[in-house]
Design a protein around this motif. Structure first.
Motif, mmCIF file in Angstrom:
data_model
loop_
_atom_site.group_PDB
_atom_site.id
_atom_site.type_symbol
_atom_site.label_atom_id
_atom_site.label_comp_id
_atom_site.label_asym_id
_atom_site.label_seq_id
_atom_site.Cartn_x
_atom_site.Cartn_y
_atom_site.Cartn_z
ATOM 1 N N LEU A 1 0.827 -1.205 0.000
ATOM 2 C CA LEU A 1 0.000 0.000 0.000
ATOM 3 C C LEU A 1 0.864 1.258 0.000
ATOM 4 C CD1 LEU A 1 -2.866 -0.928 2.485
ATOM 5 C CD2 LEU A 1 -3.058 -0.549 0.029
ATOM 6 N N GLY A 2 1.971 1.222 0.702
ATOM 7 C CA GLY A 2 2.883 2.368 0.723
ATOM 8 C C GLY A 2 3.485 2.642 -0.644
ATOM 9 N N ILE A 3 3.882 1.575 -1.335
ATOM 10 C CA ILE A 3 4.446 1.744 -2.681
ATOM 11 C C ILE A 3 3.379 2.248 -3.640
ATOM 12 C CG2 ILE A 3 5.420 0.494 -4.647
ATOM 13 C CD1 ILE A 3 6.887 -1.254 -2.537
ATOM 14 N N MET A 4 2.177 1.708 -3.530
ATOM 15 C CA MET A 4 1.086 2.189 -4.387
ATOM 16 C C MET A 4 0.775 3.654 -4.081
ATOM 17 S SD MET A 4 -1.582 -1.045 -4.769
ATOM 18 C CE MET A 4 -2.786 -0.175 -3.884
ATOM 19 N N SER A 5 0.851 4.046 -2.823
ATOM 20 C CA SER A 5 0.589 5.425 -2.445
ATOM 21 C C SER A 5 1.635 6.363 -3.034
ATOM 22 C CB SER A 5 0.568 5.544 -0.924
ATOM 23 O OG SER A 5 0.319 6.864 -0.532
ATOM 24 N N ILE A 6 2.894 5.927 -3.065
ATOM 25 C CA ILE A 6 3.957 6.738 -3.663
ATOM 26 C C ILE A 6 3.686 6.949 -5.141
ATOM 27 C CG2 ILE A 6 6.394 6.746 -4.315
ATOM 28 C CD1 ILE A 6 6.937 5.332 -1.615
ATOM 29 N N VAL A 7 3.327 5.892 -5.841
ATOM 30 C CA VAL A 7 3.053 5.999 -7.275
ATOM 31 C C VAL A 7 1.826 6.865 -7.524
ATOM 32 C CG1 VAL A 7 2.387 4.695 -9.328
ATOM 33 C CG2 VAL A 7 4.180 3.814 -7.840
ATOM 34 N N LEU A 8 0.765 6.657 -6.740
ATOM 35 C CA LEU A 8 -0.467 7.407 -6.944
ATOM 36 C C LEU A 8 -0.348 8.868 -6.535
ATOM 37 C CD1 LEU A 8 -3.093 4.767 -5.813
ATOM 38 C CD2 LEU A 8 -2.612 5.522 -8.139
ATOM 39 N N SER A 9 0.630 9.198 -5.693
ATOM 40 C CA SER A 9 0.795 10.595 -5.292
ATOM 41 C C SER A 9 1.214 11.469 -6.468
ATOM 42 C CB SER A 9 1.815 10.716 -4.159
ATOM 43 O OG SER A 9 3.113 10.450 -4.624
ATOM 44 N N PHE A 10 1.824 10.877 -7.491
ATOM 45 C CA PHE A 10 2.175 11.642 -8.685
ATOM 46 C C PHE A 10 0.934 12.083 -9.447
ATOM 47 C CE2 PHE A 10 6.105 9.028 -8.222
ATOM 48 C CZ PHE A 10 6.949 10.086 -7.924
ATOM 49 N N PHE A 11 -0.179 11.389 -9.264
ATOM 50 C CA PHE A 11 -1.444 11.732 -9.902
ATOM 51 C C PHE A 11 -2.375 12.466 -8.942
ATOM 52 C CE2 PHE A 11 0.056 7.785 -11.928
ATOM 53 C CZ PHE A 11 0.272 8.293 -13.205
ATOM 54 N N ASN A 12 -1.808 12.952 -7.811
ATOM 55 C CA ASN A 12 -2.554 13.686 -6.793
ATOM 56 C C ASN A 12 -3.698 12.847 -6.208
ATOM 57 O OD1 ASN A 12 -2.787 15.873 -5.163
ATOM 58 N ND2 ASN A 12 -4.074 17.043 -6.558
ATOM 59 N N TYR A 13 -3.407 11.582 -5.922
ATOM 60 C CA TYR A 13 -4.372 10.669 -5.327
ATOM 61 C C TYR A 13 -3.736 10.050 -4.098
ATOM 62 C CZ TYR A 13 -7.707 6.858 -4.859
ATOM 63 O OH TYR A 13 -8.654 5.986 -4.377
ATOM 64 N N ASN A 14 -4.537 9.765 -3.071
ATOM 65 C CA ASN A 14 -4.019 9.194 -1.844
ATOM 66 C C ASN A 14 -4.913 8.036 -1.405
ATOM 67 O OD1 ASN A 14 -2.510 8.783 0.405
ATOM 68 N ND2 ASN A 14 -3.003 10.723 1.382
ATOM 69 N N ILE A 15 -4.307 6.966 -0.936
ATOM 70 C CA ILE A 15 -5.057 5.823 -0.423
ATOM 71 C C ILE A 15 -5.662 6.224 0.924
ATOM 72 C CG2 ILE A 15 -4.876 3.448 0.382
ATOM 73 C CD1 ILE A 15 -2.625 3.076 -1.664
ATOM 74 N N ARG A 16 -6.946 6.043 1.072
ATOM 75 C CA ARG A 16 -7.664 6.519 2.257
ATOM 76 C C ARG A 16 -7.129 5.873 3.532
ATOM 77 N NH1 ARG A 16 -14.021 7.010 1.916
ATOM 78 N NH2 ARG A 16 -13.286 8.109 0.086
ATOM 79 N N LEU A 17 -6.721 4.630 3.459
ATOM 80 C CA LEU A 17 -6.212 3.937 4.641
ATOM 81 C C LEU A 17 -4.935 4.590 5.173
ATOM 82 C CD1 LEU A 17 -6.536 1.421 6.485
ATOM 83 C CD2 LEU A 17 -5.087 0.207 4.888
ATOM 84 N N LEU A 18 -4.151 5.166 4.289
ATOM 85 C CA LEU A 18 -2.885 5.781 4.692
ATOM 86 C C LEU A 18 -2.961 7.296 4.798
ATOM 87 C CD1 LEU A 18 -0.453 3.686 2.474
ATOM 88 C CD2 LEU A 18 -1.050 3.317 4.851
#
Length: 49
Positions: A18-35
């Motif tokens: 989830l942390g790695i996915m959050s890093i990648v998704l942060s480039f698209f200005n998106y954040n995983i709600r759990l984190l």
């Protein structure tokens, strides 16, 4: 004891993924709600955690 160790290992792997996915998704200005609770302390602390 082995079942507890196995479940903790799977939980850690899930959080790492989830942390790695959050890093990648942060480039698209998106954040995983759990984190998203990590954002309370700011960007630098998020990277440290």
């Amino acid at each position: 004891m082995d079942t507890i160790k196995s479940k903790l290992g799977k939980g850690g792997l899930l959080l790492a993924a989830l942390g790695i996915m959050s890093i990648v998704l942060s480039f698209f200005n998106y954040n995983i709600r759990l984190l998203s609770w990590i954002d309370i302390w700011g960007n630098t602390m998020g990277w440290i955690i």
